[in-house]
Design a protein around this motif. Structure first.
Motif, PDB file in Angstrom:
ATOM      1  N   MET A  36       0.813  -1.214   0.000  1.00 46.93           N
ATOM      2  CA  MET A  36       0.000   0.000   0.000  1.00 46.93           C
ATOM      3  C   MET A  36       0.849   1.267   0.000  1.00 46.93           C
ATOM      4  SD  MET A  36      -3.026  -1.223  -0.224  1.00 46.93           S
ATOM      5  CE  MET A  36      -3.993   0.272  -0.031  1.00 46.93           C
ATOM      6  N   VAL A  37       1.832   1.345   0.900  1.00 43.71           N
ATOM      7  CA  VAL A  37       2.628   2.566   1.031  1.00 43.71           C
ATOM      8  C   VAL A  37       3.658   2.695  -0.092  1.00 43.71           C
ATOM      9  CG1 VAL A  37       4.210   3.854   2.515  1.00 43.71           C
ATOM     10  CG2 VAL A  37       2.309   2.584   3.534  1.00 43.71           C
ATOM     11  N   LEU A  38       4.410   1.621  -0.347  1.00 47.48           N
ATOM     12  CA  LEU A  38       5.455   1.664  -1.376  1.00 47.48           C
ATOM     13  C   LEU A  38       4.911   2.037  -2.758  1.00 47.48           C
ATOM     14  CD1 LEU A  38       8.399   1.278  -2.198  1.00 47.48           C
ATOM     15  CD2 LEU A  38       7.943  -1.179  -2.442  1.00 47.48           C
ATOM     16  N   PRO A  39       3.809   1.418  -3.242  1.00 51.12           N
ATOM     17  CA  PRO A  39       3.283   1.810  -4.558  1.00 51.12           C
ATOM     18  C   PRO A  39       2.878   3.281  -4.622  1.00 51.12           C
ATOM     19  CG  PRO A  39       2.368  -0.287  -3.886  1.00 51.12           C
ATOM     20  CD  PRO A  39       3.087   0.252  -2.695  1.00 51.12           C
ATOM     21  N   GLY A  56      -2.097   1.770  -8.964  1.00 51.36           N
ATOM     22  CA  GLY A  56      -2.713   0.435  -8.895  1.00 51.36           C
ATOM     23  C   GLY A  56      -1.930  -0.593  -9.682  1.00 51.36           C
ATOM     24  N   LEU A  57      -1.450  -0.202 -10.873  1.00 47.48           N
ATOM     25  CA  LEU A  57      -0.665  -1.126 -11.688  1.00 47.48           C
ATOM     26  C   LEU A  57       0.663  -1.468 -11.008  1.00 47.48           C
ATOM     27  CD1 LEU A  57      -1.268   0.398 -15.243  1.00 47.48           C
ATOM     28  CD2 LEU A  57      -2.254  -1.701 -14.282  1.00 47.48           C
ATOM     29  N   ILE A  58       1.272  -0.480 -10.368  1.00 42.55           N
ATOM     30  CA  ILE A  58       2.516  -0.733  -9.629  1.00 42.55           C
ATOM     31  C   ILE A  58       2.247  -1.705  -8.480  1.00 42.55           C
ATOM     32  CG2 ILE A  58       4.235   0.315  -8.094  1.00 42.55           C
ATOM     33  CD1 ILE A  58       4.006   2.858  -9.827  1.00 42.55           C
ATOM     34  N   ARG A  59       1.126  -1.506  -7.811  1.00 43.91           N
ATOM     35  CA  ARG A  59       0.769  -2.378  -6.671  1.00 43.91           C
ATOM     36  C   ARG A  59       0.599  -3.823  -7.135  1.00 43.91           C
ATOM     37  NH1 ARG A  59      -2.982   0.670  -4.875  1.00 43.91           N
ATOM     38  NH2 ARG A  59      -1.651   1.665  -3.299  1.00 43.91           N
ATOM     39  N   ILE A  60      -0.099  -4.016  -8.224  1.00 45.83           N
ATOM     40  CA  ILE A  60      -0.317  -5.367  -8.757  1.00 45.83           C
ATOM     41  C   ILE A  60       1.004  -5.973  -9.229  1.00 45.83           C
ATOM     42  CG2 ILE A  60      -1.431  -6.691 -10.598  1.00 45.83           C
ATOM     43  CD1 ILE A  60      -3.785  -4.719 -10.407  1.00 45.83           C
ATOM     44  N   ALA A  61       1.842  -5.150  -9.869  1.00 41.56           N
ATOM     45  CA  ALA A  61       3.139  -5.642 -10.362  1.00 41.56           C
ATOM     46  C   ALA A  61       4.009  -6.105  -9.197  1.00 41.56           C
ATOM     47  CB  ALA A  61       3.847  -4.550 -11.150  1.00 41.56           C
ATOM     48  N   LEU A 102      -2.000   9.643   1.746  1.00 38.55           N
ATOM     49  CA  LEU A 102      -1.518   8.366   2.272  1.00 38.55           C
ATOM     50  C   LEU A 102      -2.336   7.933   3.474  1.00 38.55           C
ATOM     51  CD1 LEU A 102       0.540   6.094   2.156  1.00 38.55           C
ATOM     52  CD2 LEU A 102       2.091   7.507   3.527  1.00 38.55           C
ATOM     53  N   PHE A 103      -2.656   8.885   4.356  1.00 38.19           N
ATOM     54  CA  PHE A 103      -3.438   8.572   5.553  1.00 38.19           C
ATOM     55  C   PHE A 103      -4.817   8.041   5.176  1.00 38.19           C
ATOM     56  CE2 PHE A 103      -5.989   9.920   9.352  1.00 38.19           C
ATOM     57  CZ  PHE A 103      -5.365   9.079  10.260  1.00 38.19           C
ATOM     58  N   ALA A 104      -5.437   8.655   4.163  1.00 40.97           N
ATOM     59  CA  ALA A 104      -6.754   8.204   3.704  1.00 40.97           C
ATOM     60  C   ALA A 104      -6.677   6.788   3.159  1.00 40.97           C
ATOM     61  CB  ALA A 104      -7.283   9.151   2.635  1.00 40.97           C
ATOM     62  N   ARG A 105      -5.605   6.470   2.442  1.00 41.31           N
ATOM     63  CA  ARG A 105      -5.436   5.118   1.901  1.00 41.31           C
ATOM     64  C   ARG A 105      -5.356   4.083   3.020  1.00 41.31           C
ATOM     65  NH1 ARG A 105      -4.541   8.124  -2.200  1.00 41.31           N
ATOM     66  NH2 ARG A 105      -4.011   7.410  -4.317  1.00 41.31           N
ATOM     67  N   LEU A 106      -4.637   4.404   4.049  1.00 39.92           N
ATOM     68  CA  LEU A 106      -4.502   3.465   5.171  1.00 39.92           C
ATOM     69  C   LEU A 106      -5.833   3.284   5.899  1.00 39.92           C
ATOM     70  CD1 LEU A 106      -1.048   4.605   6.621  1.00 39.92           C
ATOM     71  CD2 LEU A 106      -1.528   2.732   5.046  1.00 39.92           C
ATOM     72  N   LEU A 107      -6.565   4.380   6.086  1.00 37.58           N
ATOM     73  CA  LEU A 107      -7.859   4.288   6.766  1.00 37.58           C
ATOM     74  C   LEU A 107      -8.882   3.505   5.962  1.00 37.58           C
ATOM     75  CD1 LEU A 107      -8.439   7.853   8.311  1.00 37.58           C
ATOM     76  CD2 LEU A 107      -7.841   5.729   9.505  1.00 37.58           C
ATOM     77  N   LEU A 108      -8.759   3.537   4.643  1.00 32.33           N
ATOM     78  CA  LEU A 108      -9.752   2.893   3.777  1.00 32.33           C
ATOM     79  C   LEU A 108      -9.463   1.419   3.526  1.00 32.33           C
ATOM     80  CD1 LEU A 108     -10.309   5.729   1.168  1.00 32.33           C
ATOM     81  CD2 LEU A 108     -12.023   4.804   2.740  1.00 32.33           C
ATOM     82  N   ILE A 109      -8.347   0.910   4.005  1.00 30.82           N
ATOM     83  CA  ILE A 109      -8.018  -0.507   3.791  1.00 30.82           C
ATOM     84  C   ILE A 109      -9.130  -1.434   4.290  1.00 30.82           C
ATOM     85  CG2 ILE A 109      -6.470  -2.380   4.481  1.00 30.82           C
ATOM     86  CD1 ILE A 109      -4.163  -0.416   4.322  1.00 30.82           C
ATOM     87  N   PRO A 110      -9.663  -1.238   5.525  1.00 24.97           N
ATOM     88  CA  PRO A 110     -10.757  -2.123   5.970  1.00 24.97           C
ATOM     89  C   PRO A 110     -12.000  -2.035   5.086  1.00 24.97           C
ATOM     90  CG  PRO A 110      -9.809  -0.936   7.836  1.00 24.97           C
ATOM     91  CD  PRO A 110      -9.249  -0.313   6.598  1.00 24.97           C
ATOM     92  N   VAL A 111     -12.327  -0.834   4.618  1.00 30.64           N
ATOM     93  CA  VAL A 111     -13.500  -0.669   3.748  1.00 30.64           C
ATOM     94  C   VAL A 111     -13.299  -1.419   2.435  1.00 30.64           C
ATOM     95  CG1 VAL A 111     -14.940   0.994   2.514  1.00 30.64           C
ATOM     96  CG2 VAL A 111     -14.007   1.582   4.763  1.00 30.64           C
ATOM     97  N   ILE A 112     -12.114  -1.268   1.858  1.00 34.02           N
ATOM     98  CA  ILE A 112     -11.804  -1.953   0.596  1.00 34.02           C
ATOM     99  C   ILE A 112     -11.832  -3.463   0.787  1.00 34.02           C
ATOM    100  CG2 ILE A 112      -9.994  -2.333  -1.127  1.00 34.02           C
ATOM    101  CD1 ILE A 112      -9.124   0.594  -0.572  1.00 34.02           C
TER     102      ILE A 112
END
Length: 310
Positions: A122-125, A147-152, A233-243
């Motif tokens: 999550m953070v690195l991509p 997203g593509l970086i994350r999948i790669a 970045l903070f929003a991405r971390l908070l949204l992990i459970p929702v996703i």
């Protein structure tokens, strides 16, 4: 017989199968025998498990803890055999102390695993995608690139660890788990021959779940934007459970629906399972069968299905 879908996980030289509030761990020991132990867990049929999205978050947490626990339990079989060969004086270990140590070790392992997973996937991509800000001016395209970086990274990670002999064997047991479940759900008798010719792909697999987490995160992050990189970045971390909750709902639907659109959206996850599952040998299939039979009466399930059809 009520059947919401038996699920499982590959462990070190074994398979864990869960059915409702019960799960079994079957391990092939070094003396070639199969050790099977059953445990009770939280019942996933009531309470918060009836609330969409939230049940996905809780189920994901449960699966993570149970996965780590069963991995440690399977490893303990070989540690105990080593201890028995090394300790000839017959001294008994303090059971209470050992249990506390195991719980502490499991808690630390889960915590470290979660931190590493969040950091790597999550953070690195996110930070790697920021490098492209000077090239990609569109915010939407930047989220897509992330997203593509994350999948790669995820696919590269799987390819890298699959070269390890121990991991390859875990992937073979993962294949045995899927093939056993597919054998049951396609109405065949659960034996080595039928399991061997069953598919090693399954739409309820955790591999598919993770891929949907990555894909759905792209859609969610398109609508969550801040000027501040820290807030982004903070929003991405908070949204992990929702996703994770949304992804769980789709995996749940994919396991029950034959709609062409659902089948199409499930295809990438099934393809990715070609990397996380390998063809098992007959010994591994026997372990998978032992794990299934410890928690599920597949004969009664198939009889009821035949009666309903007739």
């Amino acid at each position: 017989m009520k059947y919401s879908g038996i699920g499982g996980q590959a462990v070190m030289e074994g398979v864990m199968m869960r059915n409702g509030a019960k799960y079994a761990l079957a391990v092939r020991k070094s003396d070639h025998t199969i050790a099977v132990e059953t445990h009770k867990t939280r019942d996933p049929s009531g309470g918060i498990y009836r609330i969409p999205i939230l049940r996905g978050v809780v189920s994901f947490a449960d699966s993570l803890v149970m996965g780590m626990s069963t991995l440690m339990q399977s490893a303990a079989y070989f540690e105990e055999e080593q201890d028995q060969s090394e300790e000839k004086d017959g001294k008994k270990k303090d059971a209470v102390r050992k249990e506390r140590e195991e719980k502490l070790k499991m808690g630390m392992t889960v915590a470290i695993a979660v931190v590493l997973a969040v950091a790597i996937f999550m953070v690195l991509p996110y930070f790697l995608s920021r490098i492209l800000e000077g090239v990609i001016l569109s915010g939407a395209l930047l989220v897509l690139a992330e997203g593509l970086i994350r999948i790669a990274i995820f696919v590269g990670y799987i390819l890298a660890i699959s070269r390890l002999e121990d991991i390859r064997r875990v992937f073979m047991y993962h294949g045995a788990e899927h093939k056993c479940i597919n054998c049951i759900e396609h109405g065949m008798e659960l034996n080595v021959e039928n399991v061997r010719k069953s598919s090693r792909q399954h739409r309820r697999c955790g591999t598919s779940f993770l891929l949907f987490v990555f894909l759905i995160s792209v859609v969610v992050f398109l609508f969550i934007r801040f000027d501040s990189p820290i807030l982004q970045l903070f929003a991405r971390l908070l949204l992990i459970p929702v996703i994770a909750g949304i992804s769980y709902e789709f995996i749940r639907l994919a396991g029950r629906s034959e709609h062409p659109l659902v089948l199409l959206l499930s295809a990438p996850g099934l393809w990715l399972q070609n990397l996380t599952t390998k063809e098992p040998d007959d010994d591994m299939i026997e372990v998978g069968i032992a794990s299934v039979e410890a928690v599920f009466d597949w004969r009664a399930f198939q009889r009821e299905n035949q009666e309903n059809v007739s």
